[in-house]
Write a protein that holds these residues in place. Structure first.
Motif, PDB file in Angstrom:
ATOM      1  N   ALA A  78      22.250  53.573  78.371  1.00  9.92           N
ATOM      2  CA  ALA A  78      22.326  53.627  79.837  1.00  9.92           C
ATOM      3  C   ALA A  78      21.443  52.574  80.499  1.00  9.92           C
ATOM      4  N   SER A  79      20.612  51.895  79.737  1.00  4.22           N
ATOM      5  CA  SER A  79      19.681  50.938  80.319  1.00  4.22           C
ATOM      6  C   SER A  79      20.413  49.724  80.888  1.00  4.22           C
ATOM      7  N   ASN A  80      19.865  49.190  81.942  1.00  8.09           N
ATOM      8  CA  ASN A  80      20.402  47.961  82.539  1.00  8.09           C
ATOM      9  C   ASN A  80      19.757  46.707  81.959  1.00  8.09           C
ATOM     10  N   TYR A  81      18.925  46.891  80.951  1.00  6.54           N
ATOM     11  CA  TYR A  81      18.351  45.749  80.237  1.00  6.54           C
ATOM     12  C   TYR A  81      19.158  45.488  78.967  1.00  6.54           C
ATOM     13  N   ARG A  82      19.073  44.267  78.483  1.00  9.83           N
ATOM     14  CA  ARG A  82      19.670  43.868  77.213  1.00  9.83           C
ATOM     15  C   ARG A  82      18.599  43.174  76.380  1.00  9.83           C
ATOM     16  N   LEU A  83      18.628  43.413  75.075  1.00  5.68           N
ATOM     17  CA  LEU A  83      17.654  42.818  74.175  1.00  5.68           C
ATOM     18  C   LEU A  83      18.347  41.943  73.137  1.00  5.68           C
ATOM     19  N   ASN A  84      17.595  40.960  72.668  1.00  8.49           N
ATOM     20  CA  ASN A  84      17.996  40.212  71.489  1.00  8.49           C
ATOM     21  C   ASN A  84      16.821  40.262  70.526  1.00  8.49           C
ATOM     22  N   VAL A  85      17.035  40.929  69.393  1.00  5.84           N
ATOM     23  CA  VAL A  85      15.978  41.128  68.398  1.00  5.84           C
ATOM     24  C   VAL A  85      16.428  40.511  67.083  1.00  5.84           C
ATOM     25  N   ASP A  86      15.666  39.573  66.605  1.00 10.28           N
ATOM     26  CA  ASP A  86      15.949  38.963  65.298  1.00 10.28           C
ATOM     27  C   ASP A  86      17.376  38.412  65.243  1.00 10.28           C
ATOM     28  N   GLY A  87      17.817  37.833  66.386  1.00 12.78           N
ATOM     29  CA  GLY A  87      19.140  37.221  66.442  1.00 12.78           C
ATOM     30  C   GLY A  87      20.272  38.174  66.742  1.00 12.78           C
ATOM     31  N   MET A  88      19.974  39.446  66.904  1.00 13.48           N
ATOM     32  CA  MET A  88      21.014  40.445  67.190  1.00 13.48           C
ATOM     33  C   MET A  88      20.869  40.946  68.623  1.00 13.48           C
ATOM     34  N   ILE A  96      13.728  46.657  61.215  1.00 12.19           N
ATOM     35  CA  ILE A  96      13.369  45.277  61.535  1.00 12.19           C
ATOM     36  C   ILE A  96      12.112  44.898  60.745  1.00 12.19           C
ATOM     37  N   HIS A  97      12.155  43.762  60.047  1.00 13.45           N
ATOM     38  CA  HIS A  97      11.054  43.332  59.198  1.00 13.45           C
ATOM     39  C   HIS A  97      10.230  42.249  59.872  1.00 13.45           C
ATOM     40  N   ILE A  98       8.925  42.302  59.668  1.00 10.75           N
ATOM     41  CA  ILE A  98       8.037  41.207  60.072  1.00 10.75           C
ATOM     42  C   ILE A  98       7.109  40.918  58.892  1.00 10.75           C
ATOM     43  N   LEU A  99       7.058  39.680  58.470  1.00 11.53           N
ATOM     44  CA  LEU A  99       6.195  39.307  57.350  1.00 11.53           C
ATOM     45  C   LEU A  99       4.730  39.386  57.739  1.00 11.53           C
ATOM     46  N   ALA A 100       3.882  39.427  56.741  1.00 11.29           N
ATOM     47  CA  ALA A 100       2.432  39.482  56.962  1.00 11.29           C
ATOM     48  C   ALA A 100       1.973  38.261  57.754  1.00 11.29           C
ATOM     49  N   LYS A 101       1.074  38.513  58.683  1.00 13.60           N
ATOM     50  CA  LYS A 101       0.495  37.453  59.517  1.00 13.60           C
ATOM     51  C   LYS A 101       1.583  36.641  60.236  1.00 13.60           C
ATOM     52  N   ASP A 102       2.680  37.290  60.556  1.00 13.52           N
ATOM     53  CA  ASP A 102       3.798  36.596  61.189  1.00 13.52           C
ATOM     54  C   ASP A 102       4.126  37.267  62.524  1.00 13.52           C
ATOM     55  N   ILE A 106      11.300  38.823  70.955  1.00 16.23           N
ATOM     56  CA  ILE A 106      12.331  39.671  71.544  1.00 16.23           C
ATOM     57  C   ILE A 106      12.683  39.075  72.899  1.00 16.23           C
ATOM     58  N   PHE A 107      13.964  38.861  73.151  1.00 19.36           N
ATOM     59  CA  PHE A 107      14.413  38.282  74.409  1.00 19.36           C
ATOM     60  C   PHE A 107      15.023  39.377  75.280  1.00 19.36           C
ATOM     61  N   VAL A 108      14.712  39.334  76.575  1.00 20.41           N
ATOM     62  CA  VAL A 108      15.081  40.413  77.491  1.00 20.41           C
ATOM     63  C   VAL A 108      15.845  39.835  78.684  1.00 20.41           C
ATOM     64  N   GLU A 109      16.951  40.481  79.059  1.00 18.57           N
ATOM     65  CA  GLU A 109      17.718  40.130  80.254  1.00 18.57           C
ATOM     66  C   GLU A 109      18.104  41.412  80.986  1.00 18.57           C
ATOM     67  N   SER A 110      18.522  41.267  82.236  1.00 16.26           N
ATOM     68  CA  SER A 110      18.990  42.435  82.981  1.00 16.26           C
ATOM     69  C   SER A 110      20.073  42.040  83.967  1.00 16.26           C
ATOM     70  N   THR A 111      20.956  42.981  84.257  1.00 13.53           N
ATOM     71  CA  THR A 111      21.908  42.903  85.365  1.00 13.53           C
ATOM     72  C   THR A 111      21.959  44.298  85.966  1.00 13.53           C
ATOM     73  N   ILE A 112      21.633  44.421  87.247  1.00 12.81           N
ATOM     74  CA  ILE A 112      21.427  45.750  87.837  1.00 12.81           C
ATOM     75  C   ILE A 112      22.205  45.840  89.147  1.00 12.81           C
ATOM     76  N   ASP A 113      22.939  46.918  89.313  1.00 12.66           N
ATOM     77  CA  ASP A 113      23.672  47.191  90.544  1.00 12.66           C
ATOM     78  C   ASP A 113      22.829  48.129  91.401  1.00 12.66           C
ATOM     79  N   ILE A 114      22.305  47.604  92.498  1.00  6.54           N
ATOM     80  CA  ILE A 114      21.418  48.397  93.349  1.00  6.54           C
ATOM     81  C   ILE A 114      22.170  49.568  93.981  1.00  6.54           C
TER      82      ILE A 114
END
Length: 520
Positions: A78-88, A96-102, A106-114
């Motif tokens: 239901a969220s009006n935000y969109r995410l891109n995590v690890d290319g998805m 979701i994996h993160i290597l040591a010391k790495d 995460i990219f965030v966008e939104s489209t919202i109807d007031i």
């Protein structure tokens, strides 16, 4: 032989290493992720217009490769935000994996109807959270967007084919189809108020014999390749007023692009132009800021009107990717006008016409290369075969003005001589950047001692602008423009663009001078 032996040994080592390597082993997330920010603020957007893309960086500071069981938006699907995590892309992600010391982005966008929210009063603060893991290991990053309601003017669309309409214009009683996307404004759309911003898609045309009135405090935003067209017989009246707060500009009319993010605040070429067609009449602009267009104002035709086709006063035009004002055989009167940062000329009076500029600051501190100076005047137009059509430059008068920039010269008087036409121009009590010490610029039009064209001017002295590259063109106490104005012109325009009286000791340009801080 040695080289072949080396290659065989190298390949053998790689094969042995790969056969012995174990798959990466990931440890469970411990809930100790670190983030580049604890809140991602997505700058103000208009209702139903997609935001820019914002990023969040997630750090694994540990010495172990970790697995995050879930990353998701708290409001889920239901969220009006969109995410891109690890290319998805999506709203929920697992394992979701993160290597040591790495780290990862995460990219965030939104489209919202007031309109989906009540009691918005024109603005609504929309929030959600990115959740990392769950239970005792749950970590959250806040997401915040300010959504602003607006009145949208866009081309009608056919419900079946989704084809965007193109404008058909009434020219001399004949209907002319154009390739411009847009439509004519309806009768109930001919007054813009300050109640809500206006967002225009395509070109909005003022119909024949109608007037578009834009009231003080209105905000008009244009999408890419959009603008206003003032057609034959139509008029534009922008009725801004002096603002008490020169940061908020609450009473000015502001015309700019539809991207509200700070990164877009001074990007040229975000929209098209305000286009005054040949035959439009009685146009006036007062206390307006026009910024980030391709051409701020494009004005065509009507060079011989009794008064002027367009009168622009107490206004500013900034960051035009091509021209600030492009006049083509037209008639313009300007007072207390400031133009700066144009990819070509800040003012170009081409193909003749009639122009009168008094107490104006026409500068050009464009950061890249440009072909033309701040002020360009010519009396011709070329066809596709480079054949010239010549016409009268009836008048081009610049009185008590500053014409300056980061190039030299900052005036170009490009005349094709013809005994049948006139090329009348005059600079009176102006500060001008025009250094011809090497005599590289020749021709009678550049005889600075000819009092038919040059009277009381100052050349190549520093106007001492506050910060020209950032469009702060008020002059300081060291300016050579101080008290150099001719009183008769100051009487015609008795107060400057900030309503400071100039009749006693007029400075050149649109501003009376101020005292800058020491570091300026």
């Amino acid at each position: 032989m040695k080289r072949s032996l080396y290659l065989v040994l190298t390949l053998g080592f790689l094969m042995l290493w790969s056969s012995c390597r174990k798959d990466f082993e990931y440890s469970p997330n411990t809930g100790n992720l670190e983030f580049s920010k604890d809140t991602v603020y997505l700058d103000t957007v208009f209702s139903n217009i997609g935001s820019s893309t914002y990023n969040l960086k997630v750090y694994n500071r540990s010495n172990k490769d970790i697995l995050i069981p879930s990353i998701k938006l708290a409001q889920g699907s239901a969220s009006n935000y969109r995410l891109n995590v690890d290319g998805m892309s999506g709203k929920t992600f697992e394992n979701i994996h993160i290597l040591a010391k790495d780290s990862m982005y995460i990219f965030v966008e939104s489209t919202i109807d007031i309109n989906n929210f009540s009691n918005t009063d024109g603005k609504f603060l929309y929030t959600d959270q990115i959740e990392f893991d769950a239970g005792s290991k749950l970590q959250k990053v806040e997401l915040v967007t300010l959504v602003q309601d607006a009145i949208f003017i866009y081309p009608d669309r056919d419900n079946t084919t989704k084809v965007i309409e193109t404008i058909t214009l009434n020219v001399g009683g004949e209907l002319i189809e154009t390739n411009l996307q847009g439509r004519e404004l309806l009768p109930n759309e001919l007054t813009f108020t300050k109640d809500k911003p206006y967002v225009i898609y395509g070109f909005a045309a003022v119909p024949n014999n109608q007037t578009l009135t834009i009231n003080a405090g209105a905000r008009v935003h244009f999408h890419d390749n959009s603008g206003l067209i003032i057609t034959e017989g139509a008029s534009l009246k922008i009725n801004g007023a002096l603002s008490n707060d020169q940061t908020l500009l609450e009473n000015e009319v502001i015309l700019e692009g539809d991207r509200l993010e700070p990164d877009f605040s001074d990007i040229p070429g975000q929209w098209g132009t305000i286009w005054f067609f040949d035959g439009s009449i009685n146009n006036s602009i007062n206390y307006a800021t026009i910024r980030n267009a391709t051409v701020g104002i494009l004005c065509d035709g009507n060079p011989n009107e009794a008064s002027e086709k367009l009168k622009i006063t107490n206004s500013k035009i900034y960051n035009s990717s091509s021209f600030g004002i492009l006049g083509r055989n037209t008639s313009i009167t300007a007072e207390n006008l400031v133009v700066n940062n144009s990819g070509q000329s800040s003012f170009a009076g081409t193909f003749g016409g009639k122009y009168n500029f008094t107490h104006c600051t026409i500068a050009n501190y464009w950061s890249g290369s440009r072909q033309f100076p701040s002020v360009l005047l010519n009396n011709f137009v070329l066809d596709d075969d480079s054949n010239a059509t010549i016409t009268n430059l009836t008048a081009a008068n610049f009185n008590n003005c500053i014409i300056y920039g980061n190039d030299n010269p900052e005036i170009l008087l490009d005349e094709i001589e013809d005994a049948a036409v006139v090329f009348n121009f005059k600079f009176t009590n102006c500060l001008i950047r025009f250094d011809n010490s090497n005599n590289n610029i020749t021709g009678a039009n550049y005889n600075l001692n000819d009092t038919n064209h040059y009277v009381g001017n100052i050349f190549n002295k520093d106007p001492y602008f506050k910060d020209a590259s950032n469009n702060m063109l008020i002059i300081g106490e060291k300016s050579e423009a101080i008290n150099k104005g001719l009183a008769s012109f100051a009487t015609q325009v008795p107060v400057d663009i900030l309503n400071v009286n100039r009749t006693t000791a007029p400075d050149l340009g649109a501003y009376q001078h101020i005292t800058f801080p020491v570091d300026n």
